[in-house]
Design an enzyme around this catalytic site. Structure first.
Site, short mmCIF file in Angstrom:
data_model
loop_
_atom_site.label_atom_id
_atom_site.label_comp_id
_atom_site.label_asym_id
_atom_site.label_seq_id
_atom_site.Cartn_x
_atom_site.Cartn_y
_atom_site.Cartn_z
N GLU A 42 54.95 35.05 16.81
CA GLU A 42 54.35 36.08 17.68
C GLU A 42 53.42 36.95 16.85
OE1 GLU A 42 54.24 36.96 21.07
OE2 GLU A 42 52.80 38.28 20.10
N LEU A 49 58.26 41.36 20.79
CA LEU A 49 58.32 40.10 21.52
C LEU A 49 58.13 40.37 23.02
CD1 LEU A 49 61.40 38.52 19.68
CD2 LEU A 49 58.97 38.21 19.17
N GLY A 52 55.41 39.17 24.99
CA GLY A 52 54.08 38.82 25.48
C GLY A 52 53.50 39.83 26.45
N CYS A 111 53.56 39.95 29.71
CA CYS A 111 54.42 40.33 30.82
C CYS A 111 55.29 41.54 30.48
CB CYS A 111 55.30 39.15 31.23
SG CYS A 111 56.51 39.57 32.48
N LYS A 169 55.50 47.41 36.93
CA LYS A 169 56.56 47.59 37.94
C LYS A 169 57.29 48.91 37.72
CE LYS A 169 54.87 44.74 39.10
NZ LYS A 169 53.85 43.79 38.68
N ALA A 204 39.48 43.15 43.69
CA ALA A 204 40.59 43.45 44.61
C ALA A 204 41.62 42.34 44.54
CB ALA A 204 40.07 43.61 46.03
N GLY A 205 41.99 41.96 43.30
CA GLY A 205 43.05 40.98 43.10
C GLY A 205 44.38 41.69 42.90
N ILE A 262 46.04 42.68 40.14
CA ILE A 262 46.08 43.81 39.21
C ILE A 262 45.40 45.02 39.82
CG2 ILE A 262 45.21 44.65 36.98
CD1 ILE A 262 45.74 41.91 35.82
N HIS A 315 73.03 40.35 59.98
CA HIS A 315 72.45 41.38 60.83
C HIS A 315 73.09 42.72 60.48
CE1 HIS A 315 70.86 43.43 64.33
NE2 HIS A 315 72.08 43.89 64.57
P1 NAD Z 1 42.70 38.00 40.31
O1 NAD Z 1 42.11 36.66 40.10
O2 NAD Z 1 43.97 38.16 41.07
O3 NAD Z 1 41.63 38.92 41.05
C1 NAD Z 1 40.35 39.18 40.53
C2 NAD Z 1 39.45 39.69 41.63
O4 NAD Z 1 38.22 40.08 41.08
C3 NAD Z 1 39.16 38.62 42.66
O5 NAD Z 1 39.36 39.18 43.95
C4 NAD Z 1 37.70 38.31 42.41
O6 NAD Z 1 37.00 37.89 43.56
C5 NAD Z 1 37.17 39.66 41.92
N1 NAD Z 1 35.94 39.59 41.17
C6 NAD Z 1 35.55 38.62 40.30
N2 NAD Z 1 34.32 38.90 39.82
C7 NAD Z 1 33.91 40.07 40.40
C8 NAD Z 1 32.74 40.87 40.31
N3 NAD Z 1 31.71 40.51 39.53
N4 NAD Z 1 32.67 42.00 41.05
C9 NAD Z 1 33.71 42.36 41.84
N5 NAD Z 1 34.82 41.64 41.97
C10 NAD Z 1 34.94 40.51 41.25
O7 NAD Z 1 42.79 38.62 38.85
P2 NAD Z 1 43.54 39.91 38.29
O8 NAD Z 1 43.89 40.85 39.37
O9 NAD Z 1 42.69 40.38 37.17
O10 NAD Z 1 44.88 39.29 37.71
C11 NAD Z 1 44.81 38.34 36.66
C12 NAD Z 1 45.96 37.39 36.70
O11 NAD Z 1 47.16 38.05 36.40
C13 NAD Z 1 46.10 36.73 38.04
O12 NAD Z 1 45.99 35.34 37.86
C14 NAD Z 1 47.48 37.07 38.50
O13 NAD Z 1 48.16 35.93 38.96
C15 NAD Z 1 48.17 37.65 37.29
N6 NAD Z 1 48.95 38.81 37.74
C16 NAD Z 1 50.00 38.62 38.56
C17 NAD Z 1 50.71 39.70 39.03
C18 NAD Z 1 51.85 39.47 39.96
O14 NAD Z 1 52.27 38.34 40.11
N7 NAD Z 1 52.38 40.48 40.63
C19 NAD Z 1 50.33 40.98 38.70
C20 NAD Z 1 49.25 41.14 37.88
C21 NAD Z 1 48.57 40.04 37.41
#
Ligand code: NAD
Length: 464
Positions: A35, A40, A42, A44, A53, A179-180, A182, A442
Protein backbone atom coordinates in the site's frame (compact mmCIF):
# COMPACT_ATOMS: atom_id res chain seq x y z
CA UNK A 1 11.88 -20.67 -5.38
CA UNK A 2 13.35 -19.18 -2.20
CA UNK A 3 11.41 -19.80 1.00
CA UNK A 4 10.79 -16.10 1.43
CA UNK A 5 8.88 -16.10 -1.86
CA UNK A 6 5.25 -15.17 -1.41
CA UNK A 7 2.43 -17.12 -3.01
CA UNK A 8 0.61 -13.86 -3.65
CA UNK A 9 1.45 -10.18 -3.51
CA UNK A 10 -1.61 -7.91 -3.62
CA UNK A 11 -1.06 -4.35 -4.81
CA UNK A 12 -3.51 -1.97 -3.15
CA UNK A 13 -5.36 -2.33 0.15
CA UNK A 14 -8.85 -1.09 -0.76
CA UNK A 15 -11.92 -3.33 -0.38
CA UNK A 16 -10.74 -5.26 -3.45
CA UNK A 17 -7.16 -5.84 -2.33
CA UNK A 18 -7.51 -6.36 1.41
CA UNK A 19 -10.47 -8.75 1.05
CA UNK A 20 -8.56 -10.74 -1.59
CA UNK A 21 -5.53 -10.90 0.72
CA UNK A 22 -7.62 -12.26 3.59
CA UNK A 23 -9.22 -14.90 1.36
CA UNK A 24 -5.78 -15.88 0.07
CA UNK A 25 -4.49 -16.27 3.62
CA UNK A 26 -7.55 -18.35 4.51
CA UNK A 27 -6.68 -20.62 1.59
CA UNK A 28 -3.17 -21.10 2.96
CA UNK A 29 -1.28 -18.75 0.64
CA UNK A 30 1.72 -16.85 2.01
CA UNK A 31 0.45 -13.36 1.26
CA UNK A 32 1.73 -9.79 1.29
CA UNK A 33 -0.12 -6.57 0.53
CA UNK A 34 1.55 -3.40 -0.73
CA UNK A 35 0.00 0.00 0.00
CA UNK A 36 1.42 3.37 -1.04
CA UNK A 37 -0.65 5.38 1.46
CA UNK A 38 0.03 5.64 5.17
CA UNK A 39 -3.21 3.87 6.12
CA UNK A 40 -4.88 0.77 4.73
CA UNK A 41 -8.38 0.69 3.20
CA UNK A 42 -7.87 2.54 -0.09
CA UNK A 43 -10.19 5.20 -1.48
CA UNK A 44 -13.32 3.65 0.03
CA UNK A 45 -12.26 3.76 3.65
CA UNK A 46 -10.03 6.84 3.56
CA UNK A 47 -11.58 9.33 1.13
CA UNK A 48 -14.67 7.66 -0.35
CA UNK A 49 -17.56 5.53 0.86
CA UNK A 50 -16.91 5.71 4.59
CA UNK A 51 -16.14 9.39 5.27
CA UNK A 52 -18.93 10.45 2.90
CA UNK A 53 -21.42 8.19 4.69
CA UNK A 54 -20.32 9.57 8.05
CA UNK A 55 -20.98 13.12 6.82
CA UNK A 56 -24.25 12.09 5.17
CA UNK A 57 -25.51 10.60 8.42
CA UNK A 58 -24.57 13.63 10.53
CA UNK A 59 -26.08 16.12 8.14
CA UNK A 60 -29.18 13.99 7.68
CA UNK A 61 -29.71 14.02 11.44
CA UNK A 62 -29.28 17.78 11.38
CA UNK A 63 -31.86 18.20 8.63
CA UNK A 64 -34.31 15.86 10.34
CA UNK A 65 -33.93 17.81 13.58
CA UNK A 66 -34.48 21.09 11.76
CA UNK A 67 -37.31 20.01 9.47
CA UNK A 68 -38.92 16.72 10.52
CA UNK A 69 -39.12 16.69 14.29
CA UNK A 70 -41.77 19.42 14.37
CA UNK A 71 -44.09 17.23 12.32
CA UNK A 72 -43.78 14.57 15.03
CA UNK A 73 -44.75 17.12 17.67
CA UNK A 74 -41.23 17.38 19.03
CA UNK A 75 -40.16 20.91 19.87
CA UNK A 76 -36.47 21.74 19.85
CA UNK A 77 -34.75 25.04 20.45
CA UNK A 78 -32.34 26.65 18.03
CA UNK A 79 -30.40 23.91 16.26
CA UNK A 80 -26.72 24.55 15.80
CA UNK A 81 -23.79 22.51 14.56
CA UNK A 82 -20.06 22.44 15.09
CA UNK A 83 -18.34 21.74 11.76
CA UNK A 84 -14.95 20.98 13.33
CA UNK A 85 -16.60 18.31 15.49
CA UNK A 86 -18.52 16.89 12.52
CA UNK A 87 -15.26 16.54 10.59
CA UNK A 88 -13.48 15.05 13.58
CA UNK A 89 -16.18 12.42 14.05
CA UNK A 90 -15.85 11.54 10.37
CA UNK A 91 -12.07 11.22 10.76
CA UNK A 92 -12.55 9.03 13.86
CA UNK A 93 -14.85 6.68 11.94
CA UNK A 94 -12.21 6.42 9.20
CA UNK A 95 -9.44 5.83 11.72
CA UNK A 96 -11.35 3.02 13.42
CA UNK A 97 -12.01 1.26 10.14
CA UNK A 98 -8.55 1.62 8.64
CA UNK A 99 -7.15 0.40 11.96
CA UNK A 100 -9.56 -2.52 11.69
CA UNK A 101 -8.06 -3.49 8.34
CA UNK A 102 -4.55 -3.35 9.81
CA UNK A 103 -5.75 -5.66 12.61
CA UNK A 104 -7.22 -8.08 10.07
CA UNK A 105 -3.94 -8.18 8.13
CA UNK A 106 -2.08 -9.08 11.30
CA UNK A 107 -4.67 -11.61 12.41
CA UNK A 108 -4.43 -13.38 9.05
CA UNK A 109 -0.63 -13.34 8.94
CA UNK A 110 -0.48 -11.03 5.92
CA UNK A 111 2.66 -8.92 5.59
CA UNK A 112 1.93 -5.25 4.97
CA UNK A 113 4.56 -3.50 2.88
CA UNK A 114 4.31 0.27 2.70
CA UNK A 115 5.30 1.99 -0.53
CA UNK A 116 4.47 2.29 -4.22
CA UNK A 117 4.63 -1.09 -5.93
CA UNK A 118 6.25 -1.45 -9.32
CA UNK A 119 6.04 -4.53 -11.51
CA UNK A 120 9.59 -5.31 -12.57
CA UNK A 121 9.01 -8.76 -14.06
CA UNK A 122 6.50 -11.57 -13.58
CA UNK A 123 7.29 -12.99 -10.14
CA UNK A 124 8.79 -9.80 -8.76
CA UNK A 125 7.38 -6.61 -7.29
CA UNK A 126 9.69 -3.73 -6.39
CA UNK A 127 8.71 -1.51 -3.47
CA UNK A 128 11.31 1.22 -3.34
CA UNK A 129 14.62 -0.71 -3.27
CA UNK A 130 13.07 -3.89 -1.93
CA UNK A 131 12.57 -6.77 -4.29
CA UNK A 132 9.60 -8.92 -3.30
CA UNK A 133 9.54 -12.36 -4.89
CA UNK A 134 6.12 -13.89 -5.46
CA UNK A 135 4.45 -16.65 -7.44
CA UNK A 136 1.48 -14.45 -8.33
CA UNK A 137 0.60 -10.75 -8.32
CA UNK A 138 -2.89 -9.31 -7.92
CA UNK A 139 -3.28 -5.67 -8.94
CA UNK A 140 -6.03 -3.88 -7.01
CA UNK A 141 -4.70 -0.36 -7.44
CA UNK A 142 -8.12 1.27 -7.80
CA UNK A 143 -9.02 4.56 -9.42
CA UNK A 144 -8.58 8.33 -9.13
CA UNK A 145 -10.89 11.22 -10.07
CA UNK A 146 -10.74 12.48 -13.65
CA UNK A 147 -10.84 16.13 -14.61
CA UNK A 148 -11.83 18.09 -17.71
CA UNK A 149 -9.87 20.23 -20.14
CA UNK A 150 -9.85 23.81 -18.82
CA UNK A 151 -10.55 22.71 -15.27
CA UNK A 152 -7.65 23.63 -13.01
CA UNK A 153 -7.61 21.32 -10.03
CA UNK A 154 -4.96 21.59 -7.37
CA UNK A 155 -5.77 24.57 -5.19
CA UNK A 156 -8.47 24.89 -2.55
CA UNK A 157 -11.20 26.39 -4.75
CA UNK A 158 -11.58 23.89 -7.58
CA UNK A 159 -11.41 20.48 -5.97
CA UNK A 160 -12.25 16.78 -6.12
CA UNK A 161 -14.31 14.72 -3.68
CA UNK A 162 -11.23 14.18 -1.48
CA UNK A 163 -11.01 17.86 -0.53
CA UNK A 164 -14.81 18.26 -0.40
CA UNK A 165 -14.86 15.79 2.51
CA UNK A 166 -12.93 18.26 4.64
CA UNK A 167 -13.91 21.87 3.78
CA UNK A 168 -13.07 23.78 6.96
CA UNK A 169 -16.05 26.05 6.46
CA UNK A 170 -19.39 25.66 4.75
CA UNK A 171 -19.25 27.07 1.22
CA UNK A 172 -21.72 29.86 0.54
CA UNK A 173 -22.13 28.67 -3.02
CA UNK A 174 -20.85 25.26 -4.08
CA UNK A 175 -20.80 24.76 -7.83
CA UNK A 176 -20.75 21.10 -8.73
CA UNK A 177 -19.63 19.75 -12.07
CA UNK A 178 -21.37 16.41 -12.65
CA UNK A 179 -24.72 15.11 -11.37
CA UNK A 180 -23.42 11.60 -10.72
CA UNK A 181 -23.20 9.72 -7.44
CA UNK A 182 -20.43 11.81 -5.88
CA UNK A 183 -22.01 15.11 -6.90
CA UNK A 184 -25.37 14.22 -5.39
CA UNK A 185 -23.99 12.71 -2.18
CA UNK A 186 -21.51 15.48 -1.37
CA UNK A 187 -23.86 18.13 -2.76
CA UNK A 188 -26.44 16.87 -0.24
CA UNK A 189 -23.94 17.08 2.64
CA UNK A 190 -23.03 20.72 2.03
CA UNK A 191 -26.57 21.80 1.12
CA UNK A 192 -27.80 20.43 4.46
CA UNK A 193 -25.09 22.45 6.20
CA UNK A 194 -26.35 25.60 4.49
CA UNK A 195 -24.52 25.91 1.17
CA UNK A 196 -26.32 26.97 -1.98
CA UNK A 197 -25.64 24.11 -4.41
CA UNK A 198 -25.76 24.42 -8.18
CA UNK A 199 -25.11 21.30 -10.25
CA UNK A 200 -23.93 21.54 -13.86
CA UNK A 201 -24.51 18.34 -15.80
CA UNK A 202 -23.61 17.76 -19.41
CA UNK A 203 -26.37 15.22 -20.05
CA UNK A 204 -30.09 15.97 -20.16
CA UNK A 205 -30.62 13.90 -17.02
CA UNK A 206 -28.99 13.23 -13.68
CA UNK A 207 -27.49 9.93 -12.48
CA UNK A 208 -26.53 8.24 -15.75
CA UNK A 209 -26.82 4.48 -15.49
CA UNK A 210 -29.74 4.66 -13.04
CA UNK A 211 -33.22 3.81 -14.36
CA UNK A 212 -34.64 6.94 -16.06
CA UNK A 213 -37.93 6.99 -14.15
CA UNK A 214 -36.06 6.78 -10.86
CA UNK A 215 -33.61 9.52 -11.88
CA UNK A 216 -36.49 11.84 -12.84
CA UNK A 217 -38.18 11.25 -9.48
CA UNK A 218 -34.86 11.80 -7.70
CA UNK A 219 -34.24 15.10 -9.47
CA UNK A 220 -37.69 16.35 -8.43
CA UNK A 221 -36.99 15.47 -4.81
CA UNK A 222 -33.52 17.03 -4.81
CA UNK A 223 -34.95 20.22 -6.35
CA UNK A 224 -37.59 20.27 -3.63
CA UNK A 225 -34.73 20.14 -1.12
CA UNK A 226 -33.18 23.20 -2.75
CA UNK A 227 -30.53 21.83 -5.12
CA UNK A 228 -30.39 23.61 -8.48
CA UNK A 229 -29.63 21.70 -11.68
CA UNK A 230 -28.53 23.00 -15.06
CA UNK A 231 -28.74 20.09 -17.46
CA UNK A 232 -27.17 20.05 -20.91
CA UNK A 233 -24.36 22.26 -19.60
CA UNK A 234 -20.94 21.69 -21.19
CA UNK A 235 -18.28 23.00 -18.82
CA UNK A 236 -15.39 24.64 -20.63
CA UNK A 237 -13.33 25.91 -17.70
CA UNK A 238 -13.17 26.11 -13.94
CA UNK A 239 -10.48 28.21 -12.33
CA UNK A 240 -9.67 29.75 -8.97
CA UNK A 241 -9.80 33.56 -8.86
CA UNK A 242 -8.86 34.81 -5.40
CA UNK A 243 -11.34 33.40 -2.93
CA UNK A 244 -13.70 32.33 -5.71
CA UNK A 245 -14.10 29.57 -8.26
CA UNK A 246 -15.20 30.73 -11.69
CA UNK A 247 -16.87 28.16 -13.91
CA UNK A 248 -17.71 28.76 -17.54
CA UNK A 249 -20.03 26.51 -19.49
CA UNK A 250 -22.10 26.40 -22.64
CA UNK A 251 -25.83 25.97 -22.21
CA UNK A 252 -27.77 23.67 -24.49
CA UNK A 253 -28.96 26.78 -26.38
CA UNK A 254 -25.28 27.37 -27.24
CA UNK A 255 -25.07 30.42 -24.99
CA UNK A 256 -21.87 30.76 -22.93
CA UNK A 257 -22.44 31.35 -19.23
CA UNK A 258 -20.29 32.01 -16.15
CA UNK A 259 -21.06 30.89 -12.64
CA UNK A 260 -19.17 31.93 -9.54
CA UNK A 261 -19.00 30.11 -6.25
CA UNK A 262 -16.59 30.00 -3.38
CA UNK A 263 -15.88 26.32 -4.14
CA UNK A 264 -16.25 24.14 -7.21
CA UNK A 265 -16.40 20.35 -6.85
CA UNK A 266 -15.45 18.39 -9.94
CA UNK A 267 -17.18 14.98 -9.93
CA UNK A 268 -17.16 13.81 -13.52
CA UNK A 269 -16.07 10.22 -12.98
CA UNK A 270 -12.95 8.27 -12.11
CA UNK A 271 -10.29 6.40 -14.08
CA UNK A 272 -8.11 3.38 -13.43
CA UNK A 273 -5.00 4.20 -11.39
CA UNK A 274 -1.83 2.61 -12.76
CA UNK A 275 0.73 5.41 -12.28
CA UNK A 276 4.18 4.16 -11.36
CA UNK A 277 3.03 0.54 -11.61
CA UNK A 278 5.16 -0.26 -14.64
CA UNK A 279 2.20 -1.98 -16.32
CA UNK A 280 3.03 -0.50 -19.71
CA UNK A 281 6.72 -1.40 -19.49
CA UNK A 282 5.74 -4.98 -18.74
CA UNK A 283 3.34 -5.00 -21.72
CA UNK A 284 0.09 -5.39 -19.76
CA UNK A 285 -2.83 -4.97 -22.16
CA UNK A 286 -5.33 -2.18 -21.48
CA UNK A 287 -8.76 -1.38 -22.95
CA UNK A 288 -9.80 1.87 -24.66
CA UNK A 289 -10.39 3.50 -21.26
CA UNK A 290 -6.92 2.60 -19.95
CA UNK A 291 -8.23 -0.18 -17.68
CA UNK A 292 -6.24 -3.40 -17.38
CA UNK A 293 -7.66 -6.13 -19.60
CA UNK A 294 -8.27 -9.47 -17.89
CA UNK A 295 -9.71 -12.86 -18.81
CA UNK A 296 -12.42 -14.82 -16.96
CA UNK A 297 -9.84 -15.76 -14.30
CA UNK A 298 -9.00 -12.06 -13.77
CA UNK A 299 -5.58 -12.80 -15.32
CA UNK A 300 -3.95 -10.14 -17.47
CA UNK A 301 -2.18 -11.04 -20.69
CA UNK A 302 0.97 -11.66 -18.60
CA UNK A 303 0.72 -15.05 -16.87
CA UNK A 304 0.81 -14.81 -13.08
CA UNK A 305 -0.38 -11.19 -13.01
CA UNK A 306 -4.04 -10.67 -12.14
CA UNK A 307 -6.22 -7.57 -11.66
CA UNK A 308 -9.55 -6.73 -10.01
CA UNK A 309 -11.74 -3.80 -8.97
CA UNK A 310 -11.74 -0.24 -10.32
CA UNK A 311 -8.54 -0.85 -12.32
CA UNK A 312 -10.45 -3.27 -14.62
CA UNK A 313 -13.79 -2.87 -16.43
CA UNK A 314 -17.15 -2.73 -14.66
CA UNK A 315 -18.88 -0.54 -12.10
CA UNK A 316 -16.52 1.26 -9.73
CA UNK A 317 -18.01 -0.13 -6.54
CA UNK A 318 -16.26 -1.36 -3.41
CA UNK A 319 -18.36 -4.52 -3.15
CA UNK A 320 -17.78 -5.38 -6.83
CA UNK A 321 -14.03 -5.19 -6.16
CA UNK A 322 -14.37 -7.41 -3.08
CA UNK A 323 -16.36 -10.04 -5.00
CA UNK A 324 -13.77 -10.04 -7.76
CA UNK A 325 -10.92 -10.27 -5.25
CA UNK A 326 -12.40 -13.35 -3.63
CA UNK A 327 -13.24 -14.97 -6.98
CA UNK A 328 -9.76 -14.26 -8.40
CA UNK A 329 -8.00 -15.78 -5.40
CA UNK A 330 -10.30 -18.80 -5.22
CA UNK A 331 -9.67 -19.50 -8.90
CA UNK A 332 -5.92 -19.28 -8.28
CA UNK A 333 -6.48 -21.98 -5.65
CA UNK A 334 -8.33 -24.14 -8.18
CA UNK A 335 -11.79 -23.55 -6.70
CA UNK A 336 -14.88 -22.84 -8.79
CA UNK A 337 -15.80 -19.21 -8.21
CA UNK A 338 -17.69 -16.61 -10.14
CA UNK A 339 -19.10 -13.10 -9.85
CA UNK A 340 -22.74 -12.62 -10.81
CA UNK A 341 -22.39 -9.15 -12.26
CA UNK A 342 -26.11 -8.65 -12.88
CA UNK A 343 -26.74 -9.18 -9.16
CA UNK A 344 -24.37 -6.46 -7.94
CA UNK A 345 -26.43 -3.74 -6.26
CA UNK A 346 -25.77 -0.04 -6.53
CA UNK A 347 -26.74 2.47 -3.83
CA UNK A 348 -26.76 6.27 -3.79
CA UNK A 349 -26.85 7.46 -0.17
CA UNK A 350 -28.89 10.61 -0.61
CA UNK A 351 -32.20 11.20 1.18
CA UNK A 352 -34.15 9.39 -0.01
CA UNK A 353 -31.68 6.67 -0.96
CA UNK A 354 -31.63 5.27 -4.46
CA UNK A 355 -30.77 1.62 -5.02
CA UNK A 356 -30.82 -0.70 -7.97
CA UNK A 357 -29.77 -4.10 -9.20
CA UNK A 358 -29.91 -5.61 -12.67
CA UNK A 359 -31.20 -4.00 -15.83
CA UNK A 360 -32.84 -0.60 -16.18
CA UNK A 361 -35.96 -0.20 -18.29
CA UNK A 362 -33.88 1.67 -20.90
CA UNK A 363 -31.42 -1.24 -21.15
CA UNK A 364 -34.24 -3.74 -21.63
CA UNK A 365 -35.78 -1.54 -24.36
CA UNK A 366 -32.44 -1.28 -26.08
CA UNK A 367 -31.75 -5.01 -26.02
CA UNK A 368 -35.31 -5.78 -27.19
CA UNK A 369 -36.13 -8.01 -24.21
CA UNK A 370 -39.87 -8.30 -23.57
CA UNK A 371 -40.59 -7.52 -19.92
CA UNK A 372 -43.36 -6.86 -17.45
CA UNK A 373 -43.15 -4.03 -14.99
CA UNK A 374 -44.56 -3.81 -11.49
CA UNK A 375 -44.32 -0.59 -9.48
CA UNK A 376 -45.58 0.30 -6.05
CA UNK A 377 -45.25 3.61 -4.19
CA UNK A 378 -44.29 3.80 -0.50
CA UNK A 379 -46.95 6.45 0.25
CA UNK A 380 -49.88 4.07 1.01
CA UNK A 381 -47.84 1.80 3.29
CA UNK A 382 -48.55 1.92 7.02
CA UNK A 383 -44.85 1.94 7.91
CA UNK A 384 -44.06 4.77 5.49
CA UNK A 385 -46.85 6.84 6.99
CA UNK A 386 -45.76 6.08 10.56
CA UNK A 387 -42.16 6.97 9.72
CA UNK A 388 -43.23 10.10 7.87
CA UNK A 389 -41.26 9.05 4.78
CA UNK A 390 -43.79 8.53 1.99
CA UNK A 391 -41.56 9.52 -0.96
CA UNK A 392 -40.50 7.04 -3.60
CA UNK A 393 -41.39 3.67 -5.03
CA UNK A 394 -40.23 0.17 -5.90
CA UNK A 395 -40.09 -0.84 -9.55
CA UNK A 396 -39.50 -4.42 -10.63
CA UNK A 397 -38.83 -5.61 -14.17
CA UNK A 398 -39.49 -9.27 -14.95
CA UNK A 399 -39.08 -11.30 -18.12
CA UNK A 400 -42.38 -11.34 -20.03
CA UNK A 401 -42.21 -15.07 -20.73
CA UNK A 402 -40.38 -16.61 -17.78
CA UNK A 403 -41.22 -14.03 -15.07
CA UNK A 404 -37.53 -14.10 -14.02
CA UNK A 405 -36.50 -10.89 -12.26
CA UNK A 406 -34.34 -8.82 -14.62
CA UNK A 407 -34.01 -5.57 -12.72
CA UNK A 408 -35.13 -3.90 -9.50
CA UNK A 409 -35.10 -0.21 -8.64
CA UNK A 410 -35.94 1.49 -5.39
CA UNK A 411 -36.05 5.13 -4.41
CA UNK A 412 -37.12 5.75 -0.85
CA UNK A 413 -36.27 5.63 2.84
CA UNK A 414 -33.47 3.08 3.42
CA UNK A 415 -33.62 1.86 -0.18
CA UNK A 416 -30.00 0.79 0.29
CA UNK A 417 -31.11 -1.83 2.81
CA UNK A 418 -34.21 -2.87 0.88
CA UNK A 419 -32.13 -3.68 -2.20
CA UNK A 420 -30.39 -6.56 -0.36
CA UNK A 421 -33.47 -8.77 -0.76
CA UNK A 422 -33.64 -7.95 -4.45
CA UNK A 423 -29.93 -8.63 -5.01
CA UNK A 424 -30.36 -12.07 -3.44
CA UNK A 425 -33.44 -12.63 -5.61
CA UNK A 426 -31.37 -11.76 -8.70
CA UNK A 427 -28.50 -14.00 -7.56
CA UNK A 428 -30.90 -16.94 -7.09
CA UNK A 429 -32.67 -16.33 -10.40
CA UNK A 430 -35.99 -15.70 -8.65
CA UNK A 431 -39.19 -14.77 -10.43
CA UNK A 432 -41.46 -11.84 -9.55
CA UNK A 433 -43.93 -14.50 -8.41
CA UNK A 434 -41.32 -15.79 -5.89
CA UNK A 435 -41.16 -12.31 -4.36
CA UNK A 436 -44.94 -11.95 -4.46
CA UNK A 437 -45.39 -15.24 -2.59
CA UNK A 438 -42.73 -14.51 0.06
CA UNK A 439 -44.05 -13.23 3.35
CA UNK A 440 -42.92 -9.69 4.11
CA UNK A 441 -43.25 -8.45 7.67
CA UNK A 442 -45.97 -5.92 8.34
CA UNK A 443 -45.57 -3.05 8.77
CA UNK A 444 -42.28 -2.59 6.89
CA UNK A 445 -41.10 -0.62 3.89
CA UNK A 446 -40.27 -3.99 2.27
CA UNK A 447 -43.98 -4.59 1.74
CA UNK A 448 -43.63 -2.31 -1.30
CA UNK A 449 -41.42 -5.02 -2.84
CA UNK A 450 -44.12 -7.66 -2.43
CA UNK A 451 -46.76 -5.26 -3.77
CA UNK A 452 -44.57 -4.33 -6.77
CA UNK A 453 -44.10 -8.04 -7.49
CA UNK A 454 -47.88 -8.52 -7.33
CA UNK A 455 -48.32 -5.44 -9.52
CA UNK A 456 -46.14 -7.07 -12.20
CA UNK A 457 -49.02 -9.53 -12.50
CA UNK A 458 -51.72 -6.87 -12.14
CA UNK A 459 -52.78 -7.94 -8.65
CA UNK A 460 -51.32 -5.51 -6.11
CA UNK A 461 -53.48 -5.64 -3.00
CA UNK A 462 -53.20 -2.01 -1.98
CA UNK A 463 -52.80 -0.55 -5.48
CA UNK A 464 -54.65 2.68 -6.23
P1 NAD B 1 -20.32 9.42 -12.25
O1 NAD B 1 -19.87 8.73 -13.48
O2 NAD B 1 -21.29 8.77 -11.34
O3 NAD B 1 -20.95 10.83 -12.65
C1 NAD B 1 -20.24 11.81 -13.37
C2 NAD B 1 -21.22 12.80 -13.95
O4 NAD B 1 -20.50 13.86 -14.54
C3 NAD B 1 -22.07 12.18 -15.04
O5 NAD B 1 -23.42 12.52 -14.81
C4 NAD B 1 -21.53 12.84 -16.29
O6 NAD B 1 -22.49 12.98 -17.31
C5 NAD B 1 -21.10 14.21 -15.77
N1 NAD B 1 -20.14 14.90 -16.60
C6 NAD B 1 -19.12 14.36 -17.31
N2 NAD B 1 -18.46 15.34 -17.98
C7 NAD B 1 -19.08 16.52 -17.69
C8 NAD B 1 -18.88 17.87 -18.07
N3 NAD B 1 -17.89 18.21 -18.92
N4 NAD B 1 -19.70 18.82 -17.58
C9 NAD B 1 -20.69 18.48 -16.72
N5 NAD B 1 -20.94 17.22 -16.35
C10 NAD B 1 -20.14 16.25 -16.80
O7 NAD B 1 -18.97 9.80 -11.50
P2 NAD B 1 -18.69 10.33 -10.03
O8 NAD B 1 -19.90 10.87 -9.40
O9 NAD B 1 -17.49 11.19 -10.17
O10 NAD B 1 -18.29 8.99 -9.27
C11 NAD B 1 -17.15 8.26 -9.70
C12 NAD B 1 -17.29 6.80 -9.42
O11 NAD B 1 -17.28 6.56 -8.04
C13 NAD B 1 -18.56 6.24 -9.99
O12 NAD B 1 -18.22 5.22 -10.89
C14 NAD B 1 -19.29 5.66 -8.82
O13 NAD B 1 -19.74 4.36 -9.09
C15 NAD B 1 -18.28 5.64 -7.70
N6 NAD B 1 -18.98 6.07 -6.48
C16 NAD B 1 -19.94 5.30 -5.96
C17 NAD B 1 -20.65 5.71 -4.85
C18 NAD B 1 -21.73 4.84 -4.31
O14 NAD B 1 -21.83 3.70 -4.72
N7 NAD B 1 -22.58 5.32 -3.42
C19 NAD B 1 -20.39 6.94 -4.28
C20 NAD B 1 -19.41 7.71 -4.84
C21 NAD B 1 -18.72 7.27 -5.94
Amino acid sequence: MASDTFDLVVIGSGPGGYVAAIRAAQLGMKTAIVEKDATLGGTCLNVGCIPSKALLETTHLLEQTQKDLGRHGIRVGEVQFDLAKILKRKDDVVRQLTGGVAFLMKKNGIEVIQGLARLSQPGEVMVGDRSVATKRILIASGSVPVSLPGVELGGTRVVTSTEALSFSEVPKHLVMIGAGVIGLELGSVWRRLGAKVTVLETLERILPGIDGEVATAAQRLFERQGMKFTLGARVTSAIAAGDHAVVTFTEKSGEAKTLEGDRCLVAVGRRAFTEGLGAKELGLAVDAKGRLAVDEHFQTNVPGIFAIGDVIAGPMLAHKASEEGVAAVERMAGLAAHVTYEAIPNVVYTAPEIASVGKTEEELHESGVAYRKGSFPFAPLGRAKALGHPDGFVKLLADQKTDRLLGAHVIGWHAGDLIAELAVAMELGSSAEDLARSSHAHPTMAEAIKEAALAADGRAIHGA
